[in-house]
Design an enzyme around this catalytic site. Structure first.
Site, mmCIF file in Angstrom:
data_model
loop_
_atom_site.group_PDB
_atom_site.id
_atom_site.type_symbol
_atom_site.label_atom_id
_atom_site.label_comp_id
_atom_site.label_asym_id
_atom_site.label_seq_id
_atom_site.Cartn_x
_atom_site.Cartn_y
_atom_site.Cartn_z
ATOM 1 N N HIS A 236 -5.438 1.940 -2.733
ATOM 2 C CA HIS A 236 -4.050 1.499 -2.695
ATOM 3 C C HIS A 236 -3.172 2.588 -3.280
ATOM 4 C CE1 HIS A 236 -6.231 0.040 -6.220
ATOM 5 N NE2 HIS A 236 -5.143 0.309 -6.917
ATOM 6 N N MET A 237 -1.980 2.669 -2.749
ATOM 7 C CA MET A 237 -0.984 3.596 -3.272
ATOM 8 C C MET A 237 0.046 2.781 -4.033
ATOM 9 S SD MET A 237 1.312 6.191 -1.055
ATOM 10 C CE MET A 237 -0.080 7.248 -0.731
ATOM 11 N N HIS A 238 0.232 3.107 -5.318
ATOM 12 C CA HIS A 238 1.284 2.469 -6.111
ATOM 13 C C HIS A 238 2.594 3.192 -5.798
ATOM 14 C CE1 HIS A 238 -1.486 0.513 -9.160
ATOM 15 N NE2 HIS A 238 -2.289 1.465 -8.726
ATOM 16 N N ILE B 225 1.216 -7.514 -8.866
ATOM 17 C CA ILE B 225 1.287 -8.766 -9.631
ATOM 18 C C ILE B 225 1.664 -8.510 -11.090
ATOM 19 C CG2 ILE B 225 -1.117 -8.911 -10.442
ATOM 20 C CD1 ILE B 225 -1.111 -11.830 -9.433
ATOM 21 N N VAL C 181 -9.131 -2.018 -8.795
ATOM 22 C CA VAL C 181 -9.432 -2.729 -7.549
ATOM 23 C C VAL C 181 -10.014 -1.722 -6.555
ATOM 24 C CG1 VAL C 181 -8.505 -4.087 -5.646
ATOM 25 C CG2 VAL C 181 -7.577 -4.394 -7.957
HETATM 26 P P1 AMP Z 1 -5.566 0.224 -9.953
HETATM 27 O O1 AMP Z 1 -5.693 0.252 -11.444
HETATM 28 O O2 AMP Z 1 -5.006 1.511 -9.412
HETATM 29 O O3 AMP Z 1 -6.859 -0.199 -9.272
HETATM 30 O O4 AMP Z 1 -4.460 -0.854 -9.637
HETATM 31 C C1 AMP Z 1 -4.744 -2.163 -9.227
HETATM 32 C C2 AMP Z 1 -3.430 -2.886 -9.212
HETATM 33 O O5 AMP Z 1 -3.588 -4.075 -8.475
HETATM 34 C C3 AMP Z 1 -2.927 -3.270 -10.596
HETATM 35 O O6 AMP Z 1 -1.636 -2.676 -10.800
HETATM 36 C C4 AMP Z 1 -2.846 -4.791 -10.538
HETATM 37 O O7 AMP Z 1 -1.759 -5.322 -11.244
HETATM 38 C C5 AMP Z 1 -2.747 -5.044 -9.047
HETATM 39 N N1 AMP Z 1 -3.219 -6.343 -8.596
HETATM 40 C C6 AMP Z 1 -4.412 -6.922 -8.857
HETATM 41 N N2 AMP Z 1 -4.505 -8.124 -8.261
HETATM 42 C C7 AMP Z 1 -3.342 -8.288 -7.570
HETATM 43 C C8 AMP Z 1 -2.826 -9.316 -6.739
HETATM 44 N N3 AMP Z 1 -3.499 -10.435 -6.486
HETATM 45 N N4 AMP Z 1 -1.593 -9.159 -6.206
HETATM 46 C C9 AMP Z 1 -0.881 -8.038 -6.443
HETATM 47 N N5 AMP Z 1 -1.325 -7.025 -7.219
HETATM 48 C C10 AMP Z 1 -2.529 -7.149 -7.781
#
Ligand code: AMP
Length: 116
Positions: free
Chosen positions: A101-103, A32, A97
């Protein structure tokens, strides 16, 4: 008990985030708040809070996350130039979050991996 995050709602499509990929093990969608021209998150459908909580039972899922990231990188046209796969863990890793998750980030030259 591990609490669900917004990612569980995205997996179940209870909030209308367009999915780039979904199968029995993983789901992928655009971040997002993109940090690069291409910024996709690949996540397990199963709620695993942090990399510390991964077990041997999750090895197929973790492998799938990489093969799906590879496939999406190809579809996004960034395979040959290259990209970065990142997983953050807990506070010092910058995890926000708590559903692993893998970026997948790319689309331009990303520079050094960490600020020095
Ligand atoms: P992290 O810091 O590795 O936990 O990354 C969490 C990621 O989730 C961040 O890059 C946020 O921008 C992304 N994020 C949070 N909420 C959403 C959402 N509803 N849709 C897509 N990405 C999200």
């Amino acid at each position: 008990m591990t609490e669900e995050t917004i990612f569980s709602k995205i997996i179940r499509q209870e909030i209308p985030t367009p999915l780039l990929y979904q199968d029995d093990l993983v789901t992928a969608f655009r971040d997002i708040s993109p940090q690069a021209p291409c910024h996709i998150l690949v996540i397990p459908n199963k709620l695993i809070a942090t990399v510390n909580d991964v077990t041997e039972d999750d090895e197929l899922t973790l492998g799938r996350m990489i093969t799906v990231a590879k496939k999406l990188a190809k579809e996004e046209g960034i395979s040959d130039d290259g990209y970065r796969l990142i997983m953050n863990c807990n506070d010092h890793g910058g995890q926000e979050v708590y559903h692993i998750h893998m970026h997948l980030v790319g689309g331009h030259k990303l520079g050094p991996m960490l600020k020095r």
